[in-house]
Design a protein around this motif. Structure first.
Motif, PDB file in Angstrom:
ATOM      1  N   GLY A 167      27.233 -14.236  11.670  1.00 19.41           N
ATOM      2  CA  GLY A 167      26.808 -13.308  10.755  1.00 19.41           C
ATOM      3  C   GLY A 167      26.063 -12.257  11.040  1.00 19.41           C
ATOM      4  O   GLY A 167      26.190 -11.053  10.530  1.00 19.41           O
ATOM      5  N   SER A 168      25.444 -12.221  12.138  1.00 18.79           N
ATOM      6  CA  SER A 168      24.577 -11.159  12.791  1.00 18.79           C
ATOM      7  C   SER A 168      25.439 -10.008  13.390  1.00 18.79           C
ATOM      8  O   SER A 168      24.927  -9.026  13.614  1.00 18.79           O
ATOM      9  CB  SER A 168      23.481 -11.721  13.806  1.00 18.79           C
ATOM     10  OG  SER A 168      24.373 -12.083  14.961  1.00 18.79           O
ATOM     11  N   ILE A 169      26.827 -10.229  13.558  1.00 19.84           N
ATOM     12  CA  ILE A 169      27.250  -9.202  14.126  1.00 19.84           C
ATOM     13  C   ILE A 169      28.161  -8.279  13.202  1.00 19.84           C
ATOM     14  O   ILE A 169      28.621  -8.672  11.954  1.00 19.84           O
ATOM     15  CB  ILE A 169      28.708  -9.923  15.083  1.00 19.84           C
ATOM     16  CG1 ILE A 169      28.310 -10.667  15.942  1.00 19.84           C
ATOM     17  CG2 ILE A 169      29.573  -8.803  15.502  1.00 19.84           C
ATOM     18  CD1 ILE A 169      29.268 -11.644  16.745  1.00 19.84           C
ATOM     19  N   ASP A 170      28.079  -6.961  13.407  1.00 19.44           N
ATOM     20  CA  ASP A 170      28.277  -5.690  12.495  1.00 19.44           C
ATOM     21  C   ASP A 170      29.838  -5.908  12.145  1.00 19.44           C
ATOM     22  O   ASP A 170      30.775  -6.167  13.133  1.00 19.44           O
ATOM     23  CB  ASP A 170      28.215  -4.414  13.207  1.00 19.44           C
ATOM     24  CG  ASP A 170      28.234  -3.393  12.237  1.00 19.44           C
ATOM     25  OD1 ASP A 170      28.610  -3.678  10.955  1.00 19.44           O
ATOM     26  OD2 ASP A 170      27.823  -2.407  12.550  1.00 19.44           O
ATOM     27  N   GLU A 171      30.116  -6.147  10.811  1.00 25.70           N
ATOM     28  CA  GLU A 171      31.398  -6.282  10.222  1.00 25.70           C
ATOM     29  C   GLU A 171      32.233  -4.855  10.826  1.00 25.70           C
ATOM     30  O   GLU A 171      33.348  -4.908  10.654  1.00 25.70           O
ATOM     31  CB  GLU A 171      31.214  -6.018   8.764  1.00 25.70           C
ATOM     32  CG  GLU A 171      30.928  -7.554   8.125  1.00 25.70           C
ATOM     33  CD  GLU A 171      31.973  -8.493   8.512  1.00 25.70           C
ATOM     34  OE1 GLU A 171      33.098  -8.238   8.530  1.00 25.70           O
ATOM     35  OE2 GLU A 171      31.641  -9.823   8.481  1.00 25.70           O
ATOM     36  N   GLY A 172      31.683  -3.699  11.068  1.00 28.29           N
ATOM     37  CA  GLY A 172      32.550  -2.647  11.791  1.00 28.29           C
ATOM     38  C   GLY A 172      33.174  -2.924  13.065  1.00 28.29           C
ATOM     39  O   GLY A 172      34.401  -2.531  13.161  1.00 28.29           O
TER      40      GLY A 172
END
Length: 277
Positions: A167-172
């Motif tokens: 969840g910490s990884i950018d959705e971009g």
């Protein structure tokens, strides 16, 4: 100052014997009968340390194999699968490890678990080809029960470590990968998971240490790990309780300290460039 003299004399005795062997009589002479008793049973305790280490590794492996998919399902799944994993994880995290271990040893049919594991392994070999793994059949039931209990409880916590890392990884990054033609599954596998594994090392380090110390709970089902063997010793010589406890405490400290330093190195070695470890 008086305590320094015996230590100095003992070091002299060690050097005199070329650092190869310290006799029981030497230990007894400088430290007393109880430390001589501990030294005489050092191999018995060290074998308990070996069992503790192996139990930790197998439990962490089971926790990882179950916890990482569970974390991915919580992060990217939906519907019944996500709800089931989430509720099952809450149940395991909310149940004392002692209760889980007693349940796996006295209630859970180990034969059925081994049969299921063998079926899963054969299925993997059918899909991916031969593997070097085999399902153990001659391992004591207490060890298997402890591994299952510690592994499942660890999986419940590891799933949250991996869910948070994903969840910490950018959705971009997900959108960018999809824009160049990668499927959602390919993006998760090749873009999100490698970063999540690196970011999860600090949390995994804490979980590894917890599992290592929780192996002592296997004492409740009679597994001969470090705490169980120490109990066997100080019931033989009750005056040596403090000495035995101090000795196994030192062993636990060496194990946890070595584990933390090793995982610190792994965290620094595989940290994502540009991010603090």
């Amino acid at each position: 100052m008086d305590s320094v003299v015996p230590v100095t004399e003992l070091l002299t005795a060690i050097l005199a014997e070329q650092l190869l062997f310290v006799g029981e009589e030497t230990v007894g002479h400088y430290f007393g009968e109880d430390w001589e008793f501990v030294y005489r049973n050092r191999e018995y305790l060290l074998w308990g340390t070996v069992i503790t280490i192996v139990l930790t590794l197998t439990s962490i492996l089971v926790g990882f194999l179950a916890g990482f998919p569970a974390g991915a399902i919580e992060a990217y799944g939906s519907g019944y699968s996500q709800a089931f994993v989430r509720k099952f994880g809450v149940l395991l995290r909310g149940t004392p490890i002692l209760v889980i271990m007693i349940f796996t040893y006295f209630v859970l049919p180990i034969e059925i678990v081994l049969g299921a594991a063998e079926f899963a392994l054969r299925s993997i070999e059918f899909l991916l080809g031969p593997t070097p793994f085999t399902v153990p059949t001659d391992v004591p039931e207490a060890f298997l029960a402890a591994t299952i209990a510690l592994g499942l409880r660890s999986a419940a916590y590891q799933s949250q470590i991996f869910r948070g890392a994903l969840g910490s990884i950018d959705e971009g990054q997900m959108e960018a990968a999809r824009s160049i033609g990668m499927s959602r599954l390919e993006t998760i596998r090749h873009v999100m998971v490698p970063q999540a594994l690196r970011r999860s090392v600090p949390g995994f380090q804490n979980e590894f240490t917890i599992v290592l110390k929780d192996t002592s709970i296997a004492f409740a089902i009679g597994l001969g790990e470090l705490l169980k063997r120490s109990h066997d010793l100080f019931t033989q010589q009750t005056t040596a309780v403090l000495e035995v406890i101090l000795f196994i405490s030192l062993l636990y400290f060496v194990l946890t300290f070595g584990t933390n330093r090793t995982l610190d190195y792994v965290s620094n070695r595989f940290a994502i460039p540009g991010e603090s470890s």
